[in-house]
Design an enzyme around this catalytic site. Structure first.
Site, PDB file in Angstrom:
ATOM      1  N   GLY A   1     -27.079  35.247 -27.551  1.00 47.81           N
ATOM      2  CA  GLY A   1     -27.633  36.523 -27.112  1.00 47.81           C
ATOM      3  C   GLY A   1     -27.376  36.762 -25.630  1.00 47.81           C
TER       4      GLY A   1
ATOM      5  CE  LYS B   1     -40.876  37.564 -25.563  1.00 46.62           C
ATOM      6  NZ  LYS B   1     -39.995  38.122 -24.516  1.00 46.62           N
TER       7      LYS B   1
END
Length: 326
Positions: free
Chosen positions: A15, A126
């Site tokens: 990515g 997260k």
């Protein structure tokens, strides 16, 4: 051998953030680097480039069973995760095994903007992973990087990316400061952070400049050479508009839980609200939340202002590559 370089395994290496991290680790010369790659992706060009650069390719998946994950982690000193938003929960299995096999440090996937719990669903996921890591007892470092410079400037008329019109938006009153970092430089900081004992069991904020949304647009208008066009296209997005977009996204997900546009409206709306209404993406707020300042830790790393970046950005044939889905 005791003098052998530490082995760093990067998850999500193909990515945008992952590629920056791999490059930063290699450029530092201080690490052996491995990348976890799905078997179906092993022949992709990016993976071939990794191999040519000396990156060890370990084939597997975050969803593999424990014996396979132990094989993947064999000899690994540091795990850095830059996985997609859709794979956050899948980090848990490999972190459990990392604890069991004695990995010296894990870096979960954060690499975004700081803020409080309860504002952004993605950020809350997260934060939950951070709590999971702490409860495991595996040594860690949490790293946020503010907003990418690549996503902070209005796109020129020649760009053909599908979300170009959204780059002309000024959010709220446009006066809240935001931390910005060049995506290309994230890896440079990460390589320093994971080699630094001062950052063990700490959170670190990486940033290069701190500007307002209005200032970013003014820089873009001045440097792009298309000031009249960009000023004419500028759109004000109010706090109410952001909340409306979030609600629209929730309604779309209620009809189709897999709706990409539904997820995008929620994530984008919540992040814009966090930054440009609540003002969470600032150095002051990051320090209030307990982050160490990477610029204080590593004053020798060259800094880049958004204006300096803009000169490079508008020289590109297509500045909007990061808006294109990898």
């Amino acid at each position: 051998m005791s003098n052998e370089k530490a082995l760093v395994l990067v998850l999500g290496a193909t990515g945008f953030t992952g590629r920056s991290i791999v490059k930063g680790l290699l450029d530092s010369g201080n690490f052996r680097v491995a990348a976890l790659v799905r078997p179906a992706s092993a022949s992709k060009r990016t993976v071939q480039e990794f191999r040519s650069s000396g990156v060890e390719i370990r084939e597997g998946d975050l969803t593999d069973d424990e014996p396979k994950l132990k094989q993947i982690l064999a000899g690994v000193d540091v795990v850095i995760s830059a996985v997609s938003a859709w794979s956050l929960q899948q980090q848990k299995g490999i972190f459990r095994v990392a604890k069991e096999v004695g990995v010296k440090r894990v870096v979960p996937c954060d690499f975004a903007t700081p803020g409080n719990k309860g504002v952004r669903h993605l950020h809350d996921e997260k934060l939950a992973i951070r709590e999971f890591v702490k409860e495991l007892g595996v040594p860690y470092t949490f790293i946020d990087v503010g907003w990418w410079m690549q996503l902070s400037l209005p796109l020129p008329s020649r760009s053909d990316v599908w979300r170009k019109e959204s780059t002309y938006e000024v959010h709220g009153d446009g006066t809240k400061k935001m931390l910005v970092t060049d995506l290309r430089h994230i890896g440079t900081y990460v390589a320093r952070i994971v080699a630094d004992p001062r950052t063990l069991n700490q959170a670190v904020i990486v940033w290069e400049d701190e500007v307002t949304d209005l200032e970013a647009h003014e820089i873009g208008e001045r440097i792009s050479g298309e000031a009249d066009m960009l000023k004419a296209k500028r759109v004000i997005v109010t706090a109410e508009d952001m909340q409306k977009s979030i609600e629209e996204g929730k309604a779309e997900l209620a009809k189709d839980p897999n709706s990409f546009m539904g997820h995008l409206k929620i994530i984008h709306g919540q992040y814009m609200y966090s930054m440009h209404v609540l003002g969470e993406n600032t150095l002051e707020n990051a320090k209030r939340l307990g982050y160490l300042d990477a610029r204080e830790l590593y004053p020798d790393i060259p800094k880049q202002t958004l204006e300096e970046f803009a000169k490079y950005y508008y020289s590109l044939e297509e500045p909007g590559q990061e808006y294109k889905r990898a």
